[in-house]
Design a protein around this motif. Structure first.
Motif, short mmCIF file in Angstrom:
data_model
loop_
_atom_site.label_atom_id
_atom_site.label_comp_id
_atom_site.label_asym_id
_atom_site.label_seq_id
_atom_site.Cartn_x
_atom_site.Cartn_y
_atom_site.Cartn_z
N LEU A 84 0.95 -1.17 -0.09
CA LEU A 84 -0.10 -0.10 -0.11
C LEU A 84 0.93 1.23 -0.05
CD1 LEU A 84 -2.62 -1.11 2.36
CD2 LEU A 84 -3.13 -0.46 0.09
N LYS A 85 2.08 1.24 0.84
CA LYS A 85 2.77 2.17 0.80
C LYS A 85 3.62 2.70 -0.55
CE LYS A 85 3.97 2.46 5.74
NZ LYS A 85 4.72 1.61 6.61
N GLU A 86 4.08 1.55 -1.12
CA GLU A 86 4.44 1.72 -2.47
C GLU A 86 3.48 2.30 -3.47
OE1 GLU A 86 6.76 -1.70 -3.54
OE2 GLU A 86 7.86 -1.70 -1.64
N LEU A 87 2.16 1.71 -3.48
CA LEU A 87 1.21 2.25 -4.43
C LEU A 87 1.08 3.67 -4.24
CD1 LEU A 87 -0.98 -0.99 -4.39
CD2 LEU A 87 0.36 0.21 -6.50
N GLU A 88 1.10 4.17 -3.00
CA GLU A 88 0.89 5.50 -2.55
C GLU A 88 1.75 6.25 -3.17
OE1 GLU A 88 -0.59 8.15 1.31
OE2 GLU A 88 0.44 6.10 1.78
N LEU A 89 3.00 5.74 -2.81
CA LEU A 89 4.15 6.72 -3.52
C LEU A 89 4.18 6.76 -4.94
CD1 LEU A 89 7.33 5.06 -1.41
CD2 LEU A 89 6.31 7.52 -1.31
N ASN A 90 3.61 5.58 -5.49
CA ASN A 90 3.60 5.69 -7.20
C ASN A 90 2.24 6.37 -7.57
OD1 ASN A 90 5.95 4.72 -8.27
ND2 ASN A 90 5.67 3.11 -6.87
N GLU A 91 1.46 7.10 -6.75
CA GLU A 91 0.24 7.72 -7.02
C GLU A 91 -0.82 6.99 -7.47
OE1 GLU A 91 1.27 11.18 -9.53
OE2 GLU A 91 2.78 11.72 -7.85
N PHE A 92 -1.07 5.52 -7.10
CA PHE A 92 -1.92 4.55 -7.50
C PHE A 92 -3.20 4.59 -6.29
CE2 PHE A 92 1.30 2.95 -10.24
CZ PHE A 92 0.99 3.21 -11.47
N VAL A 93 -2.72 4.88 -5.23
CA VAL A 93 -3.72 4.62 -3.96
C VAL A 93 -3.47 5.98 -3.19
CG1 VAL A 93 -4.05 3.31 -1.95
CG2 VAL A 93 -3.46 2.12 -4.13
N GLU A 94 -4.68 6.25 -2.51
CA GLU A 94 -4.54 7.20 -1.53
C GLU A 94 -5.05 6.64 -0.18
OE1 GLU A 94 -6.04 11.82 -1.04
OE2 GLU A 94 -7.03 10.68 -2.80
N ARG A 95 -4.32 7.23 0.87
CA ARG A 95 -4.63 6.67 2.14
C ARG A 95 -5.36 8.16 2.74
NH1 ARG A 95 -2.33 7.36 7.33
NH2 ARG A 95 -2.39 5.67 8.77
N LYS A 96 -6.63 7.64 3.18
CA LYS A 96 -7.12 8.75 3.99
C LYS A 96 -7.61 8.35 5.54
CE LYS A 96 -9.60 10.57 -0.21
NZ LYS A 96 -10.79 10.90 -0.70
N VAL A 97 -7.40 9.19 6.32
CA VAL A 97 -7.79 9.22 7.64
C VAL A 97 -9.03 9.94 7.77
CG1 VAL A 97 -6.88 9.46 10.12
CG2 VAL A 97 -5.24 8.83 7.99
N LEU A 98 -9.99 9.19 8.28
CA LEU A 98 -11.31 9.88 8.75
C LEU A 98 -11.48 10.30 10.21
CD1 LEU A 98 -13.61 7.49 6.49
CD2 LEU A 98 -12.56 9.58 5.81
N ALA A 99 -11.78 11.36 10.54
CA ALA A 99 -11.82 11.82 11.88
C ALA A 99 -13.02 11.20 12.60
CB ALA A 99 -12.17 13.34 11.89
#
Length: 133
Positions: free
Chosen positions: A67-82
């Motif tokens: 997931l971190k690698e996909l996020e670095l390559n702009e395929f996945v976004e990690r969202k923290v919901l409050a």
């Protein structure tokens, strides 16, 4: 070598450029989990545990790394919901859509290959035919 390759433009330079492009793609999408992970997220955002369940036998450590690698390559976004407790979801970015054709073609080829291998495999006496290739 490939039926769709035009021999008139198959120069050593073009071959080197093709090799480099394939190497770049494989560098970004390496391993057995990245493309299945993208497919798992294709029907909407998911929490970590939901992704892990969808993929099956992936460990939390490997899933986190992928997931971190996909996020670095702009395929996945990690969202923290409050929310309480905090909720973290992962979703595909619009850029991940650039892989649609690649994934579709891999799915078609994978089905075709499995059918070919299974139909050409000779079953030995006293050995059941397995679903694994």
């Amino acid at each position: 070598m490939f039926p769709h390759t035009d021999p008139l433009i198959h120069t050593p330079e073009a071959c080197t450029a093709s090799i480099n492009a394939v190497k770049d793609a494989l560098y970004v999408l390496n391993g057995k989990w990245k493309l299945p992970l993208i497919v798992a997220l294709s029907n909407g955002p998911k929490r970590f545990n939901d992704i892990q369940r969808a993929l099956g036998d992936i460990t939390p450590k490997i899933l986190s790394k992928e997931l971190k690698e996909l996020e670095l390559n702009e395929f996945v976004e990690r969202k923290v919901l409050a929310d309480i407790p905090l909720t973290v979801i992962y979703e595909l970015t619009p850029y991940s859509g650039s892989l649609t054709f690649v994934i579709d073609e891999l799915q078609k080829w994978g089905k075709q290959h499995r059918t070919r291998i299974v139909s050409n495999r000779k079953q030995l006496p006293d050995q059941p035919m397995t679903d694994k290739l």
